[in-house]
Write an enzyme that holds these catalytic residues in place. Structure first.
Site, PDB file in Angstrom:
ATOM      1  CG  ASP A  57      -1.762   1.233   1.363  1.00  0.00           C
ATOM      2  OD1 ASP A  57      -1.649   2.139   0.507  1.00  0.00           O
ATOM      3  OD2 ASP A  57      -2.553   1.307   2.320  1.00  0.00           O
ATOM      4  CB  SER A 137      -1.954  12.680 -15.812  1.00  0.00           C
ATOM      5  OG  SER A 137      -3.061  12.851 -16.668  1.00  0.00           O
ATOM      6  CE1 TYR A 150      -5.432  11.198 -11.925  1.00  0.00           C
ATOM      7  CE2 TYR A 150      -5.753  12.668 -13.789  1.00  0.00           C
ATOM      8  CZ  TYR A 150      -5.190  11.544 -13.239  1.00  0.00           C
ATOM      9  OH  TYR A 150      -4.363  10.757 -14.004  1.00  0.00           O
ATOM     10  CE  LYS A 154      -1.647  10.937 -11.698  1.00  0.00           C
ATOM     11  NZ  LYS A 154      -0.668   9.893 -11.315  1.00  0.00           N
TER      12      LYS A 154
END
Length: 246
Positions: A57, A137, A150, A154
């Protein structure tokens, strides 16, 4: 075989881009530890490609510590760390994202890189070498509405990559990032919201090359940046986006 003799950890390595990277690294001669929270997938893939599986994890400090220690115990040294593990979010107004979902984005997309770096960088400094590759990304370079937090996570990865590259260069540790456009992976439906032909057509219209990325696209770029052929490249955020961010 440009990675022959090198050892690598690939987080989130049991599926999607991570699986593509793990397969490519093995093909190029590296020894690979596939780190993933999904034990069954990690074990199955490791057996099929002759890699090593480690349940991890990456948002948990103790788990990351065990991952790094296991890799050094297995390989003796670690040349490459690929921080690929990540989570997405469905398109949603920024004010409607819950604390729980935001915290998950922070923990997996950002904190994991801090945790792996904190653990492995001292070892790489001692060895006087190392390569770290962070998977960001295209959303970091050309944000899309509805994915605010999000996108921000990134963007953080890109800034962290550049900062790490500058700080670690004197130790002969290179740090780069990949910025893929959405790909044919299990996360695609999350980004699209509704995975319909209409939604796919709409999204593809924003990519000049007219297709989604694939794990092979990402793996080829990762293999280059982690090889000695890229020994003068550090601090880059390489777009693998079919021209989307032009």
């Amino acid at each position: 075989m440009q990675l022959s003799g090198k050892s690598a950890i690939v987080t989130g390595g049991a599926s999607g881009f991570g699986e593509g990277i793990a397969r490519k690294f093995i093909e190029m001669g590296a020894r690979v530890m596939i780190a993933d929270i999904d034990a069954a997938k990690a074990t199955a893939l490791s057996k099929s490609i002759s890699a090593v599986a480690q349940v991890s994890d990456v948002s948990n400090a103790d788990s990351v510590g065990q991952l790094i220690e296991s890799a050094y115990a297995e390989f003796g040294d670690v040349d490459i760390l690929v921080n690929n593990a990540g989570v997405g979010q469905p398109p949603i107004p920024l004010e409607k994202v819950t604390d729980r979902d935001f915290d998950r984005l922070f923990a997996v997309n950002m904190k994991s890189i801090y945790l792996t770096a904190r653990t492995i960088v001292p070892k790489m400094k001692t060895a006087g070498k190392g390569t770290i590759l962070n998977v960001a990304s295209s959303a970091a370079l050309s944000p899309r509405a509805g994915l605010n937090w999000y996108n921000a996570s990134k963007g953080w990865v890109v800034t962290a990559t550049k900062t790490m590259a500058v700080e670690l260069a004197p130790n002969n540790i290179r740090v780069n990032a990949l910025c893929p456009v959405a790909g044919e992976t299990p996360m695609l439906q999350t980004f699209l919201g509704d995975d319909t032909p209409e939604m796919r057509t709409k999204f593809l219209s924003t990519i000049p090359l007219g297709r989604f990325s694939t794990p092979t696209d990402i793996a080829d770029a990762a293999a280059f940046l982690c090889s000695d052929a890229a020994s003068m490249i550090t601090g880059v955020a390489l777009g693998i986006d079919g021209g989307r961010c032009i």
